[in-house]
Design an enzyme around this catalytic site. Structure first.
Site, PDB file in Angstrom:
ATOM      1  N   LYS A  43     -19.142 -43.423  25.061  1.00 61.85           N
ATOM      2  CA  LYS A  43     -20.598 -43.495  24.932  1.00 61.85           C
ATOM      3  C   LYS A  43     -21.220 -43.898  26.261  1.00 61.85           C
ATOM      4  O   LYS A  43     -20.667 -44.713  26.994  1.00 61.85           O
ATOM      5  CB  LYS A  43     -20.999 -44.513  23.863  1.00 61.85           C
ATOM      6  CG  LYS A  43     -20.749 -44.045  22.449  1.00 61.85           C
ATOM      7  CD  LYS A  43     -21.381 -44.999  21.474  1.00 61.85           C
ATOM      8  CE  LYS A  43     -21.235 -44.500  20.048  1.00 61.85           C
ATOM      9  NZ  LYS A  43     -21.862 -45.418  19.097  1.00 61.85           N
ATOM     10  N   ARG A  92     -27.097 -50.826   5.759  1.00 64.31           N
ATOM     11  CA  ARG A  92     -28.509 -50.548   5.510  1.00 64.31           C
ATOM     12  C   ARG A  92     -28.714 -49.556   4.380  1.00 64.31           C
ATOM     13  O   ARG A  92     -29.690 -49.624   3.661  1.00 64.31           O
ATOM     14  CB  ARG A  92     -29.163 -49.988   6.774  1.00 64.31           C
ATOM     15  CG  ARG A  92     -29.175 -50.957   7.937  1.00 64.31           C
ATOM     16  CD  ARG A  92     -29.587 -50.238   9.191  1.00 64.31           C
ATOM     17  NE  ARG A  92     -28.643 -49.153   9.445  1.00 64.31           N
ATOM     18  CZ  ARG A  92     -28.160 -48.833  10.620  1.00 64.31           C
ATOM     19  NH1 ARG A  92     -28.534 -49.490  11.680  1.00 64.31           N
ATOM     20  NH2 ARG A  92     -27.303 -47.850  10.772  1.00 64.31           N
ATOM     21  N   SER A 130     -30.243 -49.365  16.463  1.00 67.14           N
ATOM     22  CA  SER A 130     -30.404 -49.307  17.921  1.00 67.14           C
ATOM     23  C   SER A 130     -30.757 -47.896  18.364  1.00 67.14           C
ATOM     24  O   SER A 130     -31.584 -47.699  19.258  1.00 67.14           O
ATOM     25  CB  SER A 130     -29.120 -49.752  18.620  1.00 67.14           C
ATOM     26  OG  SER A 130     -28.876 -51.111  18.402  1.00 67.14           O
TER      27      SER A 130
END
Length: 172
Positions: A43, A92, A130
């Site tokens: 990443k 979530r 994020s």
């Protein structure tokens, strides 16, 4: 009594109010909470590892039992080295649950001594990630209320710096 150490892993790029909610709540449950930033070479983060460490250290300075660290490789190997018996993960939505369940089961297979604890975010942060914060900021919208003030300021500066560099390179 047993001293329970938990690992809260993530990339924290950037740290959000949802992350801080889990850190605050996790710090009440565990004797020690290690917020472990994953160094993932695949990443390309917006914030450097040092920037994320510094922001998290500042955001968690008021917690006596929280420390910031970094790791790479397998989470269960890192957790073992830290003498942790738990991994804290936020969920979530159903999509998070499916992914996190798969990871938790694999971690259990690799090291049955480490338990994964799932924690639901505060309702106000149930949609927050994020990735969304970065996208909103990069598209020129305010991230106020989604991240701490320090992170909001750093994000704005980073995006302005990146867009200035891109426009400067286009002129060459």
């Amino acid at each position: 009594m047993k001293h329970v150490i938990a690992i809260y892993p993530g990339t924290f790029d950037p740290v959000t109010n949802g992350h801080l909610d889990l850190i605050a709540r996790g710090s009440k449950i565990f004797d020690e909470l290690v917020v472990a930033i994953l160094r993932n070479p695949e990443k390309v983060p917006l914030f450097t590892l040092d920037e994320r460490i510094e922001m998290l250290e500042r955001m968690t300075a008021n917690f006596d039992n929280v420390r910031i660290d970094t790791f790479d490789g397998l989470l269960v190997d890192y957790a073992s080295k830290q003498h942790a018996s738990a991994v804290l993960r936020g969920i979530r939505a159903v999509s998070d649950y499916e992914y996190e369940l798969q990871m938790a089961l694999m971690n259990r297979k690799l090291n049955p001594k480490i338990e994964t604890i799932f924690m639901m975010p505060a309702e106000a942060y149930s949609y927050l990630s994020s990735r969304l914060v970065r996208e909103i900021g990069q598209l020129g919208r305010s991230v106020h209320g989604l991240v701490p003030e320090l992170v909001e300021e750093r994000l704005r500066h980073k995006i302005q710096k990146n867009s200035h560099a891109k426009s400067h390179n286009r002129g060459k």
